[in-house]
Scaffold this motif. Structure first.
Motif, PDB file in Angstrom:
ATOM      1  N   ASN A  11       6.141   5.295  78.228  1.00  0.00           N
ATOM      2  CA  ASN A  11       7.553   5.215  78.551  1.00  0.00           C
ATOM      3  C   ASN A  11       7.827   3.805  79.081  1.00  0.00           C
ATOM      4  O   ASN A  11       7.298   3.422  80.125  1.00  0.00           O
ATOM      5  CB  ASN A  11       7.886   6.259  79.621  1.00  0.00           C
ATOM      6  N   PRO A  12       8.635   3.004  78.395  1.00  0.00           N
ATOM      7  CA  PRO A  12       8.892   1.638  78.861  1.00  0.00           C
ATOM      8  C   PRO A  12       9.545   1.580  80.245  1.00  0.00           C
ATOM      9  O   PRO A  12       9.480   0.550  80.912  1.00  0.00           O
ATOM     10  CB  PRO A  12       9.808   1.035  77.787  1.00  0.00           C
ATOM     11  N   ASP A  13      10.139   2.670  80.705  1.00  0.00           N
ATOM     12  CA  ASP A  13      10.721   2.708  82.053  1.00  0.00           C
ATOM     13  C   ASP A  13       9.653   2.618  83.136  1.00  0.00           C
ATOM     14  O   ASP A  13       9.962   2.306  84.288  1.00  0.00           O
ATOM     15  CB  ASP A  13      11.541   3.984  82.264  1.00  0.00           C
ATOM     16  N   TRP A  14       8.385   2.911  82.786  1.00  0.00           N
ATOM     17  CA  TRP A  14       7.313   2.867  83.774  1.00  0.00           C
ATOM     18  C   TRP A  14       7.164   1.481  84.378  1.00  0.00           C
ATOM     19  O   TRP A  14       6.769   1.343  85.541  1.00  0.00           O
ATOM     20  CB  TRP A  14       5.991   3.319  83.174  1.00  0.00           C
ATOM     21  N   VAL A  15       7.496   0.443  83.632  1.00  0.00           N
ATOM     22  CA  VAL A  15       7.385  -0.929  84.155  1.00  0.00           C
ATOM     23  C   VAL A  15       8.321  -1.106  85.352  1.00  0.00           C
ATOM     24  O   VAL A  15       7.890  -1.550  86.421  1.00  0.00           O
ATOM     25  CB  VAL A  15       7.694  -1.972  83.055  1.00  0.00           C
ATOM     26  N   SER A  16       9.590  -0.734  85.204  1.00  0.00           N
ATOM     27  CA  SER A  16      10.524  -0.899  86.319  1.00  0.00           C
ATOM     28  C   SER A  16      10.212   0.073  87.460  1.00  0.00           C
ATOM     29  O   SER A  16      10.359  -0.275  88.631  1.00  0.00           O
ATOM     30  CB  SER A  16      11.978  -0.743  85.863  1.00  0.00           C
ATOM     31  N   GLU A  17       9.745   1.281  87.125  1.00  0.00           N
ATOM     32  CA  GLU A  17       9.358   2.239  88.170  1.00  0.00           C
ATOM     33  C   GLU A  17       8.189   1.688  88.990  1.00  0.00           C
ATOM     34  O   GLU A  17       8.158   1.837  90.216  1.00  0.00           O
ATOM     35  CB  GLU A  17       8.995   3.583  87.547  1.00  0.00           C
ATOM     36  N   PHE A  18       7.234   1.027  88.321  1.00  0.00           N
ATOM     37  CA  PHE A  18       6.114   0.407  89.035  1.00  0.00           C
ATOM     38  C   PHE A  18       6.627  -0.654  90.007  1.00  0.00           C
ATOM     39  O   PHE A  18       6.225  -0.699  91.170  1.00  0.00           O
ATOM     40  CB  PHE A  18       5.109  -0.223  88.065  1.00  0.00           C
ATOM     41  N   HIS A  19       7.522  -1.529  89.537  1.00  0.00           N
ATOM     42  CA  HIS A  19       8.018  -2.607  90.397  1.00  0.00           C
ATOM     43  C   HIS A  19       8.774  -2.052  91.603  1.00  0.00           C
ATOM     44  O   HIS A  19       8.665  -2.603  92.705  1.00  0.00           O
ATOM     45  CB  HIS A  19       8.872  -3.582  89.592  1.00  0.00           C
ATOM     46  N   GLN A  20       9.489  -0.962  91.432  1.00  0.00           N
ATOM     47  CA  GLN A  20      10.180  -0.321  92.557  1.00  0.00           C
ATOM     48  C   GLN A  20       9.167   0.239  93.560  1.00  0.00           C
ATOM     49  O   GLN A  20       9.330   0.059  94.778  1.00  0.00           O
ATOM     50  CB  GLN A  20      11.098   0.787  92.056  1.00  0.00           C
ATOM     51  N   GLU A  21       8.124   0.913  93.061  1.00  0.00           N
ATOM     52  CA  GLU A  21       7.101   1.485  93.948  1.00  0.00           C
ATOM     53  C   GLU A  21       6.337   0.385  94.650  1.00  0.00           C
ATOM     54  O   GLU A  21       6.038   0.478  95.846  1.00  0.00           O
ATOM     55  CB  GLU A  21       6.097   2.314  93.139  1.00  0.00           C
ATOM     56  N   LYS A  22       5.997  -0.675  93.917  1.00  0.00           N
ATOM     57  CA  LYS A  22       5.275  -1.811  94.507  1.00  0.00           C
ATOM     58  C   LYS A  22       6.091  -2.405  95.652  1.00  0.00           C
ATOM     59  O   LYS A  22       5.549  -2.691  96.721  1.00  0.00           O
ATOM     60  CB  LYS A  22       5.006  -2.868  93.443  1.00  0.00           C
TER      61      LYS A  22
END
Length: 53
Positions: A11-22
């Motif tokens: 899911n390409p949304d995982w990239v932005s979700e990672f940056h939010q969690e980070k």
């Protein structure tokens, strides 16, 4: 209690979700030296990730 593991397509949304969690992790840890490079199996572009259900 047993949990089922499902492989979900990339899911390409995982990239932005990672940056939010980070950002949340870094905010909590403030000045501690830490480098967050990835979270789990969702870190490889194009590769499915394990989802515990």
């Amino acid at each position: 209690m047993e949990k089922t593991v499902k492989i979900e397509e990339y899911n390409p949304d995982w990239v932005s979700e990672f940056h939010q969690e980070k950002a949340r992790i870094m905010e909590v840890l403030k000045n501690d030296s830490l480098c967050v490079e990835h979270i789990g199996s969702t870190s490889v572009m194009g590769l499915g990730g394990k989802i515990k259900m």
